[in-house]
Motif scaffolding. Structure first.
Motif, PDB file in Angstrom:
ATOM      1  N   THR A  36       0.838  -1.195   0.000  1.00  0.00           N
ATOM      2  CA  THR A  36       0.000   0.000   0.000  1.00  0.00           C
ATOM      3  C   THR A  36       0.875   1.249   0.000  1.00  0.00           C
ATOM      4  N   SER A  37       1.871   1.283   0.863  1.00  0.00           N
ATOM      5  CA  SER A  37       2.830   2.390   0.896  1.00  0.00           C
ATOM      6  C   SER A  37       4.030   1.969   1.733  1.00  0.00           C
ATOM      7  N   HIS A  38       5.178   2.441   1.325  1.00  0.00           N
ATOM      8  CA  HIS A  38       6.403   2.139   2.058  1.00  0.00           C
ATOM      9  C   HIS A  38       7.472   3.169   1.712  1.00  0.00           C
ATOM     10  N   ILE A  39       8.504   3.205   2.509  1.00  0.00           N
ATOM     11  CA  ILE A  39       9.619   4.106   2.247  1.00  0.00           C
ATOM     12  C   ILE A  39      10.379   3.575   1.034  1.00  0.00           C
ATOM     13  N   LEU A  40      10.669   4.464   0.113  1.00  0.00           N
ATOM     14  CA  LEU A  40      11.368   4.096  -1.110  1.00  0.00           C
ATOM     15  C   LEU A  40      12.666   3.361  -0.792  1.00  0.00           C
ATOM     16  N   ASN A  41      12.915   2.283  -1.485  1.00  0.00           N
ATOM     17  CA  ASN A  41      14.105   1.435  -1.345  1.00  0.00           C
ATOM     18  C   ASN A  41      14.136   0.609  -0.063  1.00  0.00           C
ATOM     19  N   SER A  42      13.036   0.568   0.677  1.00  0.00           N
ATOM     20  CA  SER A  42      12.984  -0.315   1.845  1.00  0.00           C
ATOM     21  C   SER A  42      12.651  -1.724   1.365  1.00  0.00           C
ATOM     22  N   ILE A  43      12.957  -2.704   2.204  1.00  0.00           N
ATOM     23  CA  ILE A  43      12.622  -4.089   1.882  1.00  0.00           C
ATOM     24  C   ILE A  43      11.600  -4.590   2.890  1.00  0.00           C
ATOM     25  N   ASN A  44      10.798  -5.521   2.475  1.00  0.00           N
ATOM     26  CA  ASN A  44       9.762  -6.072   3.344  1.00  0.00           C
ATOM     27  C   ASN A  44      10.178  -7.451   3.839  1.00  0.00           C
ATOM     28  N   VAL A  45      10.147  -7.643   5.159  1.00  0.00           N
ATOM     29  CA  VAL A  45      10.450  -8.945   5.761  1.00  0.00           C
ATOM     30  C   VAL A  45       9.192  -9.444   6.475  1.00  0.00           C
ATOM     31  N   TRP A  46       8.234  -9.842   5.708  1.00  0.00           N
ATOM     32  CA  TRP A  46       6.989 -10.306   6.296  1.00  0.00           C
ATOM     33  C   TRP A  46       7.241 -11.535   7.152  1.00  0.00           C
ATOM     34  N   SER A  47       6.436 -11.649   8.140  1.00  0.00           N
ATOM     35  CA  SER A  47       6.618 -12.688   9.152  1.00  0.00           C
ATOM     36  C   SER A  47       5.782 -13.933   8.852  1.00  0.00           C
ATOM     37  N   SER A  48       6.292 -15.046   9.303  1.00  0.00           N
ATOM     38  CA  SER A  48       5.511 -16.286   9.324  1.00  0.00           C
ATOM     39  C   SER A  48       5.992 -17.080  10.537  1.00  0.00           C
ATOM     40  N   ILE A  60      18.590 -20.730  10.642  1.00  0.00           N
ATOM     41  CA  ILE A  60      19.003 -19.837   9.566  1.00  0.00           C
ATOM     42  C   ILE A  60      19.568 -18.577  10.209  1.00  0.00           C
ATOM     43  N   SER A  61      20.634 -18.064   9.649  1.00  0.00           N
ATOM     44  CA  SER A  61      21.201 -16.813  10.169  1.00  0.00           C
ATOM     45  C   SER A  61      20.386 -15.644   9.631  1.00  0.00           C
ATOM     46  N   VAL A  62      20.478 -14.518  10.286  1.00  0.00           N
ATOM     47  CA  VAL A  62      19.741 -13.345   9.832  1.00  0.00           C
ATOM     48  C   VAL A  62      20.277 -12.879   8.471  1.00  0.00           C
ATOM     49  N   HIS A  63      21.575 -13.074   8.211  1.00  0.00           N
ATOM     50  CA  HIS A  63      22.137 -12.748   6.895  1.00  0.00           C
ATOM     51  C   HIS A  63      21.479 -13.603   5.812  1.00  0.00           C
ATOM     52  N   ASP A  64      21.422 -14.919   6.055  1.00  0.00           N
ATOM     53  CA  ASP A  64      20.812 -15.826   5.086  1.00  0.00           C
ATOM     54  C   ASP A  64      19.324 -15.531   4.920  1.00  0.00           C
ATOM     55  N   TYR A  65      18.658 -15.221   6.024  1.00  0.00           N
ATOM     56  CA  TYR A  65      17.231 -14.887   5.975  1.00  0.00           C
ATOM     57  C   TYR A  65      16.993 -13.698   5.050  1.00  0.00           C
ATOM     58  N   LEU A  66      17.767 -12.629   5.230  1.00  0.00           N
ATOM     59  CA  LEU A  66      17.593 -11.442   4.396  1.00  0.00           C
ATOM     60  C   LEU A  66      17.945 -11.722   2.940  1.00  0.00           C
ATOM     61  N   GLN A  67      18.954 -12.533   2.726  1.00  0.00           N
ATOM     62  CA  GLN A  67      19.337 -12.851   1.352  1.00  0.00           C
ATOM     63  C   GLN A  67      18.294 -13.723   0.668  1.00  0.00           C
ATOM     64  N   GLN A  68      17.755 -14.706   1.376  1.00  0.00           N
ATOM     65  CA  GLN A  68      16.797 -15.628   0.772  1.00  0.00           C
ATOM     66  C   GLN A  68      15.391 -15.033   0.683  1.00  0.00           C
ATOM     67  N   CYS A  70      14.357 -11.866   1.166  1.00  0.00           N
ATOM     68  CA  CYS A  70      14.214 -10.502   0.652  1.00  0.00           C
ATOM     69  C   CYS A  70      15.106 -10.205  -0.538  1.00  0.00           C
ATOM     70  N   HIS A  71      15.884 -11.192  -0.953  1.00  0.00           N
ATOM     71  CA  HIS A  71      16.778 -11.036  -2.101  1.00  0.00           C
ATOM     72  C   HIS A  71      17.737  -9.862  -1.912  1.00  0.00           C
ATOM     73  N   VAL A  72      18.267  -9.737  -0.702  1.00  0.00           N
ATOM     74  CA  VAL A  72      19.225  -8.691  -0.378  1.00  0.00           C
ATOM     75  C   VAL A  72      20.616  -9.288  -0.464  1.00  0.00           C
ATOM     76  N   SER A  73      21.482  -8.625  -1.186  1.00  0.00           N
ATOM     77  CA  SER A  73      22.869  -9.075  -1.255  1.00  0.00           C
ATOM     78  C   SER A  73      23.771  -7.936  -0.813  1.00  0.00           C
ATOM     79  N   GLY A  74      25.013  -8.238  -0.594  1.00  0.00           N
ATOM     80  CA  GLY A  74      25.976  -7.216  -0.217  1.00  0.00           C
ATOM     81  C   GLY A  74      25.834  -6.737   1.219  1.00  0.00           C
ATOM     82  N   LEU A  75      25.378  -7.605   2.093  1.00  0.00           N
ATOM     83  CA  LEU A  75      25.275  -7.226   3.505  1.00  0.00           C
ATOM     84  C   LEU A  75      26.660  -7.178   4.113  1.00  0.00           C
ATOM     85  N   HIS A  76      26.956  -6.104   4.822  1.00  0.00           N
ATOM     86  CA  HIS A  76      28.255  -5.977   5.468  1.00  0.00           C
ATOM     87  C   HIS A  76      28.099  -5.244   6.791  1.00  0.00           C
ATOM     88  N   ASP A  77      29.114  -5.335   7.621  1.00  0.00           N
ATOM     89  CA  ASP A  77      29.059  -4.768   8.974  1.00  0.00           C
ATOM     90  C   ASP A  77      28.902  -3.260   9.004  1.00  0.00           C
TER      91      ASP A  77
END
Length: 139
Positions: A36-48, A60-68, A70-77
């Motif tokens: 419906t509306s979201h901040i531009l360039n934000s990603i959605n991590v809907w819950s289940s 699953i690690s939080v890195h793997d969760y975001l990558q799988q 939400c299709h987020v790559s390039g996560l770094h510290d």
């Protein structure tokens, strides 16, 4: 969740404007709310329940969760991780049995800079819409 800090919409706007390549905004609302509306360039991590359980049990690690999920790559510290959920205006309002609580805990352990966006999303959108130099925009 000791390592998670609260950030105001104004502070978020400043952070994103100054570090556009180093901020990841995570919207933990439902898929319908996000669409419906979201901040531009934000990603959605809907819950289940399954995803929450896998994170809780470290299946699953939080890195793997975001990558799988939400299709987020390039996560770094060096990333500033900013999480938003309209039902959580403050850290104390996040129920301990919620997906958001689990997510914030895992993010706080995996990244040095994790924030929860405080206040109403409407205020954040209003702030960004009124500012001619705003980095936060509705998509």
């Amino acid at each position: 969740m000791e390592s998670v800090k609260v950030v105001t919409p104004h502070k978020l706007s400043v952070m994103v404007r100054s570090r556009t390549d180093k901020a990841l905004i995570i919207d933990s609302r439902t898929f319908c709310e996000f669409n419906t509306s979201h901040i531009l360039n934000s990603i959605n991590v809907w819950s289940s329940k399954i995803r929450k359980k896998r994170l809780q049990q470290d299946s699953i690690s939080v890195h793997d969760y975001l990558q799988q999920a939400c299709h987020v790559s390039g996560l770094h510290d060096g990333l500033d991780i900013i999480v938003y959920d309209q039902n959580a205006p403050s850290l104390s309002a996040v129920p301990q049995d919620s997906f958001l609580h689990v997510l914030l805990n895992k993010l706080g352990r995996a990244f040095p800079s994790v924030y929860l966006l405080a206040g109403a999303l409407f205020f954040c959108f209003l702030l960004s819409a009124m500012s001619c130099n705003a980095s936060l925009q509705l998509a």
